[in-house]
Motif scaffolding. Structure first.
Motif, mmCIF file in Angstrom:
data_model
loop_
_atom_site.group_PDB
_atom_site.id
_atom_site.type_symbol
_atom_site.label_atom_id
_atom_site.label_comp_id
_atom_site.label_asym_id
_atom_site.label_seq_id
_atom_site.Cartn_x
_atom_site.Cartn_y
_atom_site.Cartn_z
ATOM 1 N N ALA A 19 15.745 4.631 -2.834
ATOM 2 C CA ALA A 19 14.992 4.135 -3.395
ATOM 3 C C ALA A 19 13.970 3.185 -2.554
ATOM 4 N N ILE A 20 13.519 2.969 -1.009
ATOM 5 C CA ILE A 20 13.587 2.002 -0.674
ATOM 6 C C ILE A 20 12.117 2.838 -0.661
ATOM 7 N N ALA A 21 12.012 3.951 -0.737
ATOM 8 C CA ALA A 21 10.496 4.683 -0.013
ATOM 9 C C ALA A 21 9.028 4.607 -1.329
ATOM 10 N N PRO A 22 9.673 4.461 -2.616
ATOM 11 C CA PRO A 22 8.546 4.512 -3.767
ATOM 12 C C PRO A 22 7.774 3.142 -3.248
ATOM 13 N N TYR A 23 8.673 1.657 -3.168
ATOM 14 C CA TYR A 23 8.404 0.365 -3.436
ATOM 15 C C TYR A 23 7.799 0.170 -1.733
ATOM 16 N N LEU A 24 8.135 0.766 -0.213
ATOM 17 C CA LEU A 24 7.483 0.267 0.726
ATOM 18 C C LEU A 24 6.358 1.863 0.647
ATOM 19 N N THR A 25 6.400 2.246 -0.079
ATOM 20 C CA THR A 25 4.446 3.739 0.318
ATOM 21 C C THR A 25 3.616 2.238 -0.741
ATOM 22 N N TRP A 26 3.974 1.592 -1.868
ATOM 23 C CA TRP A 26 2.864 0.850 -2.861
ATOM 24 C C TRP A 26 2.818 -0.061 -1.658
ATOM 25 N N MET A 27 3.436 -0.977 -0.744
ATOM 26 C CA MET A 27 3.262 -2.377 -0.360
ATOM 27 C C MET A 27 2.540 -2.188 0.689
ATOM 28 N N LEU A 28 2.560 -1.341 1.420
ATOM 29 C CA LEU A 28 2.344 -0.952 2.323
ATOM 30 C C LEU A 28 0.394 -0.375 1.791
ATOM 31 N N LEU A 29 0.397 0.104 1.096
ATOM 32 C CA LEU A 29 -0.955 0.939 0.983
ATOM 33 C C LEU A 29 -2.152 -0.816 0.120
ATOM 34 N N MET A 30 -0.859 -1.036 -0.334
ATOM 35 C CA MET A 30 -1.605 -2.768 -1.092
ATOM 36 C C MET A 30 -2.329 -3.657 0.092
ATOM 37 N N THR A 31 -1.279 -3.619 1.226
ATOM 38 C CA THR A 31 -1.985 -4.305 2.319
ATOM 39 C C THR A 31 -2.990 -3.928 3.802
ATOM 40 N N ALA A 32 -2.911 -2.164 3.557
ATOM 41 C CA ALA A 32 -4.262 -0.957 4.176
ATOM 42 C C ALA A 32 -5.096 -1.069 2.904
ATOM 43 N N LEU A 33 -5.324 -1.640 1.897
ATOM 44 C CA LEU A 33 -6.745 -0.905 1.047
ATOM 45 C C LEU A 33 -7.039 -2.085 0.477
ATOM 46 N N PRO A 34 -8.238 -2.017 -0.458
ATOM 47 C CA PRO A 34 -9.136 -3.172 -0.329
ATOM 48 C C PRO A 34 -8.841 -3.534 -1.864
ATOM 49 N N ALA A 35 -8.975 -4.648 -2.401
ATOM 50 C CA ALA A 35 -8.558 -4.425 -3.690
ATOM 51 C C ALA A 35 -9.343 -4.427 -4.877
ATOM 52 N N SER A 36 -9.484 -3.075 -4.893
ATOM 53 C CA SER A 36 -10.738 -2.177 -5.779
ATOM 54 C C SER A 36 -9.845 -1.028 -6.627
ATOM 55 N N ALA A 37 -10.521 -0.582 -8.251
ATOM 56 C CA ALA A 37 -10.003 0.557 -8.585
ATOM 57 C C ALA A 37 -10.254 1.298 -7.678
ATOM 58 N N TRP A 38 -10.572 1.599 -6.922
ATOM 59 C CA TRP A 38 -9.614 2.769 -6.625
ATOM 60 C C TRP A 38 -9.271 3.248 -5.349
ATOM 61 N N ALA A 39 -8.590 1.945 -4.683
ATOM 62 C CA ALA A 39 -7.368 2.331 -4.171
ATOM 63 C C ALA A 39 -6.753 1.506 -4.982
ATOM 64 N N TYR A 40 -5.983 0.790 -5.745
ATOM 65 C CA TYR A 40 -5.116 1.175 -6.580
ATOM 66 C C TYR A 40 -4.839 2.474 -7.327
#
Length: 237
Positions: free
Chosen positions: A20-41
């Motif tokens: 239950a946690i894994a998809p949300y955690l994956t999203w949040m970790l990558l949101m922190t690690a990657l820049p705010a760009s369309a490719w990163a999204y």
């Protein structure tokens, strides 16, 4: 035998919590690690879809038949309620911003899309329509489902009862309601709108089930995304 069943239940609970946690955690970790760009999204969306697929596989492998995830609401009435709540939350999210007082006190940071005058990274003129559509679909169908699975599917029940699979998902718990609503609000710069949305999705999940809450969240994000793309209201993204 009883001790072995207890250990098996505990092990299954931990495995399902991770799912239950894994998809949300994956999203949040990558949101922190990657820049705010369309490719990163796009990368974040794809990685979260993979996390969903892996979690679903483990879920069906580890889930005790007697303790499934609370999926009430997979019915026409539940779906219709989800559609109604989703539209209502969209209205609560958008229309208060016509008030300068609301924008000043109930939104953190600048509400303009780009304070430096540059275009939004999700504008198709900048990234192309493919990545803009990926942004729209990721918001409407991926992160919406990940947040509902985490906040309402797992966290609410875990706060209500540590043996979360035994928690009654239909029972209103003030502590779980306030915690999940508050954390959901803090996740958004539009914190008051986030609190109202979190409260609406939580009450819907309690009353009708997790599926209508996912539908509602997806509808809110989809309408908001279509508004952004068609009117250029990039501040909402």
């Amino acid at each position: 035998m009883g001790e072995e069943n207890s250990r098996g239940s505990l092990s299954a609970g931990r495995a399902l919590a991770a799912c239950a946690i894994a998809p949300y955690l994956t999203w949040m970790l990558l949101m922190t690690a990657l820049p705010a760009s369309a490719w990163a999204y796009a990368v974040r969306t794809a990685a979260t879809c993979v996390a969903f697929a892996v979690s679903a596989w483990f879920w069906f492998k580890a889930s005790p038949p007697s303790k499934p995830l609370h999926l009430r609401g997979l019915s026409p009435a539940g779906i219709m309620m989800g559609l109604f709540v989703g539209i209502a939350v969209w209205a609560l999210w958008v229309f208060p911003e016509k008030s300068e007082f609301y924008c000043r006190w109930f939104i953190l940071g600048d509400v303009s899309a780009n304070g430096d005058g540059s275009r939004s990274p999700y504008d198709p003129a900048v990234c192309g329509w493919t990545l803009t559509i990926v942004r729209l679909c990721g918001s409407a169908f991926v992160i919406a489902a990940a947040e509902e699975l985490f906040f309402r599917g797992f966290l609410y029940r875990w706060i209500a009862r540590r043996d979360w699979l035994d928690a009654e998902a239909t029972r209103f718990d003030w502590q779980a309601f306030l915690w999940t609503t508050g954390l959901f609000a803090l996740e958004h710069n539009r914190w008051l709108a986030g609190a109202m949305a979190g409260a609406a999705y939580a009450l819907l999940a309690i009353r009708c089930g997790l599926v209508p809450a996912i539908v509602a969240h997806s509808v809110t994000n989809l309408i908001l995304g279509l508004q952004v793309v068609t009117t250029g209201s990039w501040a909402f993204w």
